[in-house]
Design an enzyme around this catalytic site. Structure first.
Site, short mmCIF file in Angstrom:
data_model
loop_
_atom_site.label_atom_id
_atom_site.label_comp_id
_atom_site.label_asym_id
_atom_site.label_seq_id
_atom_site.Cartn_x
_atom_site.Cartn_y
_atom_site.Cartn_z
N ASP A 46 40.44 34.46 44.64
CA ASP A 46 41.00 33.45 43.82
C ASP A 46 42.35 32.60 43.89
O ASP A 46 42.43 31.87 43.08
CB ASP A 46 40.70 34.25 42.36
N SER A 47 42.87 33.11 44.43
CA SER A 47 44.21 32.19 44.68
C SER A 47 44.21 30.78 44.92
O SER A 47 45.52 29.96 44.81
CB SER A 47 45.96 33.20 46.10
N ASP A 85 36.12 37.04 46.33
CA ASP A 85 37.30 37.36 44.55
C ASP A 85 36.65 37.16 44.00
O ASP A 85 35.48 36.77 43.78
CB ASP A 85 38.53 36.55 44.39
N LYS A 115 35.94 41.26 46.04
CA LYS A 115 37.52 41.66 45.44
C LYS A 115 37.36 41.79 43.73
O LYS A 115 37.49 40.86 43.62
CB LYS A 115 38.77 42.05 46.15
N GLU A 117 40.46 43.40 41.07
CA GLU A 117 41.73 44.10 40.51
C GLU A 117 41.92 44.97 38.94
O GLU A 117 40.80 44.74 38.27
CB GLU A 117 42.55 42.23 39.80
N GLU A 184 49.52 44.77 46.15
CA GLU A 184 50.27 43.67 46.30
C GLU A 184 51.86 43.76 45.36
O GLU A 184 51.63 44.09 43.82
CB GLU A 184 49.34 43.01 45.69
O1 KIV Z 1 43.52 36.35 45.37
C1 KIV Z 1 44.05 36.25 46.77
O2 KIV Z 1 44.60 35.73 47.84
C2 KIV Z 1 44.58 37.59 47.05
C3 KIV Z 1 45.38 38.09 47.94
C4 KIV Z 1 47.05 37.40 47.57
C5 KIV Z 1 45.71 39.19 48.07
O3 KIV Z 1 44.41 38.62 45.85
#
Ligand code: KIV
Length: 267
Positions: A46-47, A85, A115, A117, A184
């Protein structure tokens, strides 16, 4: 080219002490390149809310956007193991809604895993997903979706209370069934201790040398933003410079009529 086929390859790599390489990806063009290189897995992070959409955090990212980006990455990288994510608030309301959202990522986008958090608060969520045969990667330390709670994008686990909390969360997530865990921005000694205590692999970003694998944001490691230079980042290319040069050359050649040439024309 090579790459992981399933979650068992993650465990195998940990057991064989072979470091795991993961790169983020958000689009078809880069996915096609990654498909052809030796990279173990892709994270549709989600970056993308920051590096693709230009937001100052990942919070505005929606489920629709994650499904869209995960789908086009799968189109470009048909054989790679893809983790996608779960965006902010897509797994917080209820387990039922979480399952539905994850179902979309697996069914519509064709990802291999999701994934999320957070630690102990998401124990039951992880258990429900694993029961539904959806592999889950955890994410501890700096969890960017909690930026307002954390107060910024800083190193986590520096004092004893935080250190203990992250260690406990890692053990709880492992017990709940995550197949691997992103760490992270945590101090190297903490990441080392967690990696030694867990039997699942840890994947570090800003977590030092002793995690079982590493993940980087593709835009960052390719040097697309000359202003983004955190300590943990290594830039493997200067794409910002290369793209600027190419654009200047094109602009110059259009103006001098050096482009197009006869070979670029149709008769
Ligand atoms: O969103 C993302 O790119 C991430 C990585 C930085 C691990 O969660």
């Amino acid at each position: 080219m090579g790459g992981f086929k399933n979650i068992h390859d993650f465990k195998k790599s940990k057991d064989q002490k072979t470091p795991i390489s993961i790169i983020t990806c958000y689009d078809y063009s880069f996915a096609r390149i990654i498909e052809d290189v030796d990279m173990d897995a892709i994270l549709v992070g989600d970056s993308l809310g920051m590096v693709v959409a230009g937001h100052s955090s990942t919070l505005p990212v929606t489920m629709e956007q994650m499904v869209y980006h995960a789908t086009i990455v799968r189109r470009g990288a048909p054989t790679k193991f893809i983790i996608t994510d779960l965006p902010f608030m897509s797994y917080h309301v209820s387990i039922e809604e979480t399952l539905r959202n994850c179902g979309r990522i697996m069914k519509e986008a064709g990802s291999n895993a999701v994934k999320l958090e957070g630690g102990r608060d998401f124990r039951q969520t992880v258990e429900a997903l694993v029961r539904a045969s959806i592999p889950v990667m955890g994410h501890l330390g700096l969890t960017p979706q909690s930026v307002h709670k954390l107060g910024g994008y800083s190193v986590q686990g520096k004092d004893e209370v935080q250190r203990k909390m992250i260690m406990e969360d890692a053990l709880i997530l492992e017990e709940a069934g995550v197949f691997s865990l992103v760490l992270e921005m945590v101090p190297e000694p903490l990441a080392k201790e967690i990696s030694e205590r867990l039997s699942i692999p840890t994947i570090g970003i800003g977590a030092g040398r002793y995690t079982d694998g590493q993940v980087l944001v593709i835009n960052d490691m390719l040097g697309l933003d000359p202003g983004f230079n955190p300590k943990f980042l290594k830039k493997y290319a200067d794409l910002h410079g290369a793209v600027r040069e190419a654009l200047a050359a094109y602009d110059g050649e259009v103006k001098s009529r050096a482009f197009p040439q006869e070979k670029n024309t149709f008769k």
